[in-house]
Design an enzyme around this catalytic site. Structure first.
Site, mmCIF file in Angstrom:
data_model
loop_
_atom_site.group_PDB
_atom_site.id
_atom_site.type_symbol
_atom_site.label_atom_id
_atom_site.label_comp_id
_atom_site.label_asym_id
_atom_site.label_seq_id
_atom_site.Cartn_x
_atom_site.Cartn_y
_atom_site.Cartn_z
ATOM 1 C CB CYS A 1 -0.912 0.004 1.220
ATOM 2 S SG CYS A 1 -2.084 1.393 1.234
ATOM 3 C CG ASP B 1 -0.736 3.977 5.343
ATOM 4 O OD1 ASP B 1 0.186 4.438 6.056
ATOM 5 O OD2 ASP B 1 -1.928 4.001 5.681
ATOM 6 N NE ARG C 1 -0.679 4.777 8.829
ATOM 7 C CZ ARG C 1 -1.931 4.513 9.186
ATOM 8 N NH1 ARG C 1 -2.315 4.645 10.435
ATOM 9 N NH2 ARG C 1 -2.799 4.077 8.281
ATOM 10 C CG HIS D 1 -1.621 -1.115 5.835
ATOM 11 N ND1 HIS D 1 -2.136 -0.110 6.623
ATOM 12 C CD2 HIS D 1 -1.814 -0.730 4.551
ATOM 13 C CE1 HIS D 1 -2.602 0.853 5.826
ATOM 14 N NE2 HIS D 1 -2.423 0.503 4.568
ATOM 15 C CB CYS E 1 -5.727 -0.460 4.676
ATOM 16 S SG CYS E 1 -5.443 0.066 2.963
HETATM 17 CO CO CO Z 1 -3.469 1.190 2.978
#
Ligand code: CO
Length: 208
Positions: A41, A43, A45, A97, A100
């Site tokens: 992803c 993302d 993090r 994750h 998400c």
């Molecule tokens: Co995500």
């Protein structure tokens, strides 16, 4: 964030690498031979290399919203094709994750414009597994399970591709489904049984 800081960080990083190995970047410039394709992803993090503890050159990486392997997405298709056919990676990891945002958005009724067709792929995952998901009363648990099932379905989407089917017939190529748990920092292996899935879908999706 101060951009100057980033360039300073870069200089510090170069210096630290060179202090260990004066030829580090020269060697890196000669080519890549990664054994892993990581699909994760976007993302911020969920960093690919840092969470796996791998160095530059060790993982070929593709990231998009909610770690999708979408049939009509040329970007991920090109990455997968290059990784399997030319780099000849031994492992493909789909890493989702918990927490998400993309998966969360796909569980809600809201019009997100350009994101709608992308997130609809996750709604399709929900529809495929509706009975299991609707039986989960706790919303948090349902959300987590959809993250896991989305990873599973993206692994299935990998197996529908001709270059993957061909590579699996010819050599050792393993597909792995993982979830990164942001709350603990741990990678969870979903233990997806690729052979079993392959048996189940071959009749419909076999191309090679
Ligand atoms: Co995500």
């Amino acid at each position: 964030m101060n951009m100057k800081e980033i360039f300073q960080n870069n200089q510090d990083w170069v210096a630290s690498k060179l202090s260990i190995d004066p030829n580090y970047f020269e060697n890196l410039s000669k080519g890549q031979a990664p054994e892993i394709l990581y699909i994760g992803c976007s993302d911020s993090r969920v960093t690919a290399e840092e969470l796996m503890g791998v160095a530059p050159g060790e993982a070929f990486v593709h990231r998009n919203i909610a770690n999708m392997v979408s049939n009509l997405d040329h970007s991920s298709a090109a990455v997968i094709n290059y990784a399997v056919k030319y780099l000849k990676v031994n492992h493909i990891v789909v890493c989702g994750h918990y927490y998400c945002g993309g998966v969360k958005a796909a569980m809600e009724s809201q019009d997100l414009g350009i994101l709608n067709p992308w997130l609809r792929n996750i709604r399709d995952v929900y529809r495929l597994h509706r009975d299991e998901l609707n039986a989960i009363e706790d919303e948090e648990a349902k959300y987590k399970r959809l993250v896991e099932l989305n990873v599973q379905e993206q692994c299935v989407n990998l197996l529908k591709k001709a270059e993957i089917q061909l590579a699996m017939d010819e050599r050792e190529l393993q597909v792995h489904g993982w979830v990164f748990d942001i709350g603990s920092g741990k990678i969870v292996d979903l233990g997806i049984n690729v052979d079993e899935i392959l048996k189940g879908i071959t009749e419909i999706y076999k191309l090679t």
